[in-house]
Design a protein around this motif. Structure first.
Motif, PDB file in Angstrom:
ATOM      1  N   PRO A   1       7.185  12.979   2.704  1.00  0.00           N
ATOM      2  CA  PRO A   1       6.431  12.283   3.754  1.00  0.00           C
ATOM      3  C   PRO A   1       5.961  10.897   3.315  1.00  0.00           C
ATOM      4  O   PRO A   1       5.854   9.980   4.147  1.00  0.00           O
ATOM      5  N   ILE A   2       5.736  10.744   2.027  1.00  0.00           N
ATOM      6  CA  ILE A   2       5.250   9.454   1.521  1.00  0.00           C
ATOM      7  C   ILE A   2       6.393   8.435   1.512  1.00  0.00           C
ATOM      8  O   ILE A   2       6.208   7.258   1.825  1.00  0.00           O
ATOM      9  N   ILE A   3       7.590   8.921   1.170  1.00  0.00           N
ATOM     10  CA  ILE A   3       8.766   8.043   1.241  1.00  0.00           C
ATOM     11  C   ILE A   3       9.046   7.666   2.699  1.00  0.00           C
ATOM     12  O   ILE A   3       9.340   6.505   3.008  1.00  0.00           O
ATOM     13  N   LEU A   4       8.904   8.619   3.591  1.00  0.00           N
ATOM     14  CA  LEU A   4       9.106   8.355   5.023  1.00  0.00           C
ATOM     15  C   LEU A   4       8.148   7.265   5.509  1.00  0.00           C
ATOM     16  O   LEU A   4       8.534   6.336   6.223  1.00  0.00           O
ATOM     17  N   ASN A   5       6.921   7.375   5.066  1.00  0.00           N
ATOM     18  CA  ASN A   5       5.910   6.384   5.417  1.00  0.00           C
ATOM     19  C   ASN A   5       6.303   4.997   4.887  1.00  0.00           C
ATOM     20  O   ASN A   5       6.198   3.986   5.587  1.00  0.00           O
ATOM     21  N   ALA A   6       6.769   4.961   3.644  1.00  0.00           N
ATOM     22  CA  ALA A   6       7.155   3.691   3.024  1.00  0.00           C
ATOM     23  C   ALA A   6       8.339   3.070   3.767  1.00  0.00           C
ATOM     24  O   ALA A   6       8.376   1.858   4.027  1.00  0.00           O
ATOM     25  N   VAL A   7       9.301   3.914   4.123  1.00  0.00           N
ATOM     26  CA  VAL A   7      10.482   3.443   4.844  1.00  0.00           C
ATOM     27  C   VAL A   7      10.081   2.809   6.175  1.00  0.00           C
ATOM     28  O   VAL A   7      10.575   1.750   6.556  1.00  0.00           O
ATOM     29  N   LYS A   8       9.167   3.452   6.868  1.00  0.00           N
ATOM     30  CA  LYS A   8       8.725   2.946   8.172  1.00  0.00           C
ATOM     31  C   LYS A   8       7.984   1.616   8.053  1.00  0.00           C
ATOM     32  O   LYS A   8       7.931   0.840   9.003  1.00  0.00           O
ATOM     33  N   SER A   9       7.404   1.370   6.887  1.00  0.00           N
ATOM     34  CA  SER A   9       6.719   0.088   6.679  1.00  0.00           C
ATOM     35  C   SER A   9       7.725  -1.006   6.335  1.00  0.00           C
ATOM     36  O   SER A   9       7.355  -2.138   6.066  1.00  0.00           O
TER      37      SER A   9
ATOM     38  N   GLU B   1       0.824  -1.203   0.000  1.00  0.00           N
ATOM     39  CA  GLU B   1       0.000   0.000   0.000  1.00  0.00           C
ATOM     40  C   GLU B   1       0.864   1.261   0.000  1.00  0.00           C
ATOM     41  O   GLU B   1       0.561   2.226  -0.715  1.00  0.00           O
ATOM     42  N   ALA B   2       1.916   1.224   0.789  1.00  0.00           N
ATOM     43  CA  ALA B   2       2.800   2.394   0.866  1.00  0.00           C
ATOM     44  C   ALA B   2       3.421   2.676  -0.501  1.00  0.00           C
ATOM     45  O   ALA B   2       3.569   3.827  -0.920  1.00  0.00           O
TER      46      ALA B   2
ATOM     47  N   ALA C   1       9.521  -1.028   3.675  1.00  0.00           N
ATOM     48  CA  ALA C   1       9.720  -1.169   2.217  1.00  0.00           C
ATOM     49  C   ALA C   1      11.213  -0.966   1.989  1.00  0.00           C
ATOM     50  O   ALA C   1      11.840  -0.162   2.668  1.00  0.00           O
ATOM     51  N   THR C   2      11.796  -1.693   1.052  1.00  0.00           N
ATOM     52  CA  THR C   2      13.243  -1.605   0.873  1.00  0.00           C
ATOM     53  C   THR C   2      13.604  -0.432  -0.022  1.00  0.00           C
ATOM     54  O   THR C   2      12.774   0.096  -0.764  1.00  0.00           O
ATOM     55  N   LEU C   3      14.871  -0.083   0.053  1.00  0.00           N
ATOM     56  CA  LEU C   3      15.412   0.987  -0.785  1.00  0.00           C
ATOM     57  C   LEU C   3      15.181   0.690  -2.263  1.00  0.00           C
ATOM     58  O   LEU C   3      14.803   1.561  -3.046  1.00  0.00           O
TER      59      LEU C   3
END
Lengths: 130, 289, 556
Positions: free
Chosen positions: C524-532, C507-508, C534-536
């Motif tokens: 902020p959307i990348i930050l959200n993805a990182v916290k989930s 979803e992220a 999601a890999t680099l």
């Protein structure tokens, strides 16, 4: 009319292309036809370029430390494609013991930092004339 | 060797091309040993920086879905050292990655017309070895534009805004060649004006030819361009004009060889180039009659 | 004598009466003396060579416009520069260990080197990463690796510099997330991300996306951080790599500041106030062998940037006109031959940086032309800085070379040459365009090639390389990266992928794709993805799908 054709390739992810480009310029000024592939070439792409262009010699520039793996892959692929008679030289930051290992593997010459351009040009001419 | 097999054997093709490039009489022998075959040559020319290589890359990829496709990209040789940089592979990412497309770089090796002296033989060889489409991308400067006319069945002239193309091309009379016009970098300001002006210039010279806007980076307009090229080639086939094109190609190949022979045997004779121009002139006159 | 006209006359007379007769008997070593940027060097400089603008305008006082003499009033009398050694290799665990060692040895800031796959947006299990994992820096695939990298290092106590560009948003997001896990509010984080994509196209090569998309990501970071991380330097505009690629001193200043102008322009376009974000811009220069020229270079860059911010962008806050910079000694000056000589080279280069007023400094290790540096060589490099700081006395007054006729003259000339380049770049339609067309790359390559030819002709002597050679065995102790690292890293990644909530990740990423297609701030959307977790690679590939990839300019 015969001209020496050289492939200058930057395999791997390393983006430091000053050496490759300066060497390419010197080879051109020495009357050679230089095929330059640009950055981030896979071993596959390098070998394919060498095959399609039917170059006389291949130069790989590697400064990322990934030279052992990359050279091994390139040499294996060359054998597989039937172009392992083409000499390969490597330029970059290569520790002395790795350079020895690379030569055992089938790399013709390893040029470290500070190698004079003339030495590279002469060495290529010599290898092609053989 | 069967046709299909030869096409598939890139190594054999590649090595033979080198022999063709290096020795004219060997080239003749090799080509003579292969059967004649129908194939098409698409010439791509235009100013340096117009995006020829990227566009060629995309067109070749589309072509390769149906046809056996090869690219020959020509770069200039230094008149002083004979050395050359052949950097087209950098921009031909899809084609150089594709297993289907054969990409070969060639240095112009000092040929007057700007194409490589062995280009005719190289193209004919590729055609006879099983390729259906050969794209030839020129240096994009000097006389390569006029020479490509004699080599290719269809010539694509690539223009782009911001290169002074509108003024320069008119001056150079380049627009006298070209069967299809692509105004590339259509996202840049001035692209549609350039297309309009190109149309006006063509109209003035009484030629109504397709002009298309493209963006070789994101591929916009390239599919239409591909279709236009296919259509033009198809029309040549149907009308039988393709035969005339091939006849002309052979003619120029022969003349080119004559030139090479004279040049190599008497390279100090400064009059030879002039002599060559007379020959070409005569030929053109006889064609027109 | 104080009259410049008169002085000129006296100097001419001196040349005629004293110098020329001597030259007839004893010619000089060279027929001409040249700067790195091909300028003539006179036999002697006098007050007539000082800036024509006068002291106040051209030099002024430290901490005051135009900052020629330094950005702070007290400079190193207050405190030394930050001694910041760039380090990172192998896995996060190994790098963490080296960071803790460096901090224990008196280093005052961290500088993280990432491996190439991390810099170019590939996970360790990507085919493109093969052979490169952990090689030139630490491999980071996900937040999990970042947590390990900074374990036991309180992020509110240390300032961290990260050499990361096309994936800067992802790594900065991970840094913020690690901080939050340590209980550190983002607003208390200090440090720098390199985030300078233009020089990647020019010189360093770790680009991913085409320029427009890259510039968007950069301004998104500027915008987000201006509120959330007010003390973090969101860009380090880097001349270092431009110099390494072969540029001369004047080109280094010109192209770096031209990049700076492009960033300021795009930030202004994004609605940011240059008076505010101007303070968050930092620079990064090289320090090369030509000692006095390098000192002049730093001073010229500082003065020119202040003028640009004031005159071109109408900035009124003096703090936003200050060019603060990090320096690294020139990697390309290190020789593989007689490597111990490099210790001396590095010392002079470091001294030039200090005399040029640097805010932080990395000194290279002497063995870096042979491979990755060992702990011992890194220690010597750090000690070099400490010796300059504590033993040489150059830190006891501000800008001690200020007023040197020659240095002031060089400062003027470098500024002027840079200005000429800036004009040319404006004429070409700005830096982004000049880079896309390969103009900058061509200029640099020509300089690099000419330099190499000078070395070949021995017009440029390199001790141990083209003169003063000695037989030696180039074998040495070097740091070996264990090839098992790649496998370890892949296994770790596979385990993470099994463990994390893949639905949240998906979803992220979907949200990221949607945002990338639109125009909202991606950070902020990348930050959200990182916290989930999601890999680099997953985040980068999502953006690749939308933005496409850059193809380098053909300049040969």
């Amino acid at each position: 009319m015969k001209r020496v054709k050289v492939l200058v390739a930057k395999p791997g992810l390393d983006g430091h292309d000053r050496g490759a480009k300066v060497v390419a310029m010197a080879l051109r000024d020495a009357g050679m036809e230089v095929i330059y592939t640009g950055l981030r070439q896979s071993a596959d792409e390098v070998v394919k370029a060498a095959l399609q262009e039917d170059v006389d010699i291949i130069g790989l520039s590697i400064l990322s430390g990934a030279h052992m793996r990359i050279c091994e892959k390139v040499l294996n692929l060359m054998k597989e494609k039937g172009i392992d008679e083409k000499p390969v030289f490597v330029g970059g930051i290569i520790p002395a013991e790795d350079a020895l290992e690379l030569k055992k593997m089938g790399i013709l010459e390893v040029f470290g930092p500070g190698t004079p351009l003339k030495a590279i040009v002469d060495s290529i001419k010599g290898a092609v004339d053989k | 060797m069967s046709e299909r097999l030869f096409y598939a054997n890139q190594l054999a093709i590649s090595r033979t091309l080198t022999r063709i490039e290096n020795d004219r009489s060997v080239a003749r022998e090799i080509i003579g040993s292969l059967e004649e075959r129908d194939y098409h040559v698409v010439g791509i020319t235009g100013s340096p920086g117009a995006g020829k290589s990227t566009l060629t890359d995309r067109l070749a990829l589309l072509s390769s879905k149906e046809k056996r496709t090869a690219i020959i990209a020509i770069d200039p040789s230094s008149p002083f050292t004979g050395g050359a940089f052949l950097g087209d592979r950098i921009r031909m990412k899809s084609s150089t990655k594709s297993e289907e497309i054969f990409v070969r770089s060639m240095a112009s090796r000092g040929k007057v017309g700007g194409l490589s002296p062995s280009i005719y033989d190289a193209v004919e060889f590729l055609g006879r070895s099983g390729f259906d489409r050969v794209f030839v991308e020129t240096v994009g400067a000097g006389q390569s534009e006029t020479d490509i006319e004699n080599l290719a069945d269809v010539v694509l002239l690539v223009l782009a805004p911001g290169l002074g193309d509108d003024v320069q091309t008119m001056k150079a009379g380049i627009m006298e060649i070209g069967d299809i016009f692509a105004v590339n970098k259509m996202d840049l300001p001035g692209a549609s004006q350039l297309a309009t002006r190109t149309g006006a210039i063509l109209e003035m010279s009484g030629r109504e030819l397709p002009i298309i806007l493209t963006n070789s980076i994101n591929g916009q307009g390239v599919e239409e361009l591909h279709n236009l090229i296919e259509k033009a080639l198809g029309e040549l086939d149907i009308s039988g004009a393709i035969e005339e094109k091939r006849r002309r190609r052979t003619l120029y190949n022969n003349l080119n060889s004559v030139y090479q022979i004279i040049k190599e045997d008497f390279s100090e004779n400064a009059k030879l180039e002039e002599l060559m121009n007379y020959l070409l002139e005569n030929r053109r006159l006889s064609d027109e009659s | 004598m104080n009259n410049p006209e008169n002085l000129k006359k006296v100097k001419e007379e001196w040349k005629e009466k004293k110098v020329l007769p001597l030259l007839r008997k004893f010619p000089e070593r060279k027929s001409q003396f040249k700067t790195s940027f091909d300028g003539d060097i006179d036999i002697l400089y006098t007050p007539e060579d000082l800036p024509p603008d006068g002291y106040d305008q051209a030099l002024g006082f430290p901490g005051q416009y135009p900052f020629t003499r330094g950005v702070q009033p007290t400079m190193y009398r207050g405190r030394f520069w930050t001694m910041r050694q760039y380090a990172g290799f192998g896995t996060a665990e190994e790098s963490n260990e080296r960071y803790r060692y460096l901090l224990s040895q008196g280093q005052t800031g961290l500088s993280v080197a990432f491996d190439l796959p991390t810099q170019i947006g590939y996970d360790s299990d990507d085919q493109m990463a093969e052979g490169e994992v952990g090689k030139v820096g630490v491999a980071i695939d996900s937040l999990e690796d970042m947590e390990v990298l900074f374990e036991g290092i309180p992020l509110d106590k240390v300032s961290t510099s990260m050499t990361i560009n096309s994936t800067a948003a992802i790594l900065l997001a991970m840094y913020i997330a690690v901080g939050e896990k340590q209980g550190v509010d983002p607003s208390r984080l200090t440090g720098t991300i390199q985030n300078d994509i233009l020089k990647e196209y020019i010189a360093r090569g770790t680009y991913i996306f085409p320029p427009d998309a890259s510039m968007r990501l950069i301004t998104d970071i500027f915008e987000y951080c201006s509120k959330a991380l007010p003390d973090f330097n969101t860009i380090s505009i880097s001349g270092y790599h431009i110099r390494e690629a072969g540029a001369d001193a004047a080109q280094e200043v010109a192209f770096t500041l031209a990049d700076g102008i492009a960033y300021v322009e795009s930030a202004i376009k994004a609605g940011l106030d240059p008076n505010v974000f101007g303070k968050r811009l930092s620079f990064f220069f090289n320090s090369h062998n030509n000692f006095l020229e390098e000192i002049a270079k730093f001073r010229a860059a500082r003065r020119l940037w202040a003028k640009i911010m004031k005159d071109r962008f109408g900035v009124t806050d003096e703090k936003a006109m200050m060019l603060r910079f990090h320096t690294q000694t020139g990697g390309s000056t290190l020789t593989a031959q007689q490597p111990m000589n490099n210790i001396i080279r590095v010392a002079f280069q470091a001294l030039a940086a200090v005399l040029g007023g640097t805010q932080s400094l990395h000194t290279n290790s002497f063995d870096e032309a042979l491979g990755l540096p060992t702990q011992d060589s890194v220690t010597i490099a750090l000690r070099t800085q400490q010796i300059i700081a504590c033993e040489t006395g150059v830190t006891d007054t501000v800008d001690p070379v200020g007023g040197s006729y020659y240095v002031e003259n060089l400062t003027d000339r470098i500024e002027k040459l840079a200005l000429d380049y800036l004009q040319k770049i404006d004429d070409l339609g700005g830096m982004v365009k000049a880079v896309q067309e390969g103009y900058i790359q061509k200029e640099i390559l020509n300089t690099a090639y000419n330099y190499q030819l000078k070395v070949e002709r021995e017009e440029q002597v390199i001790v141990g390389v083209n003169q003063y050679l000695s037989d030696e065995n180039l074998k040495k102790d070097i740091l070996k990266i264990d090839p098992v690292i790649e496998e370890k890293q892949r296994n770790k990644l596979a385990a993470l992928k099994r463990r994390r909530n893949s639905q949240v990740v998906e979803e992220a990423l979907k949200e990221l794709k949607k945002a990338a297609l639109g125009s909202e701030n991606l950070f902020p959307i990348i930050l959200n993805a990182v916290k989930s977790y999601a890999t680099l690679g997953e985040i980068s590939n999502t953006l690749r799908d939308v933005f496409g990839e850059y193809t380098e300019a053909v300049i040969l």
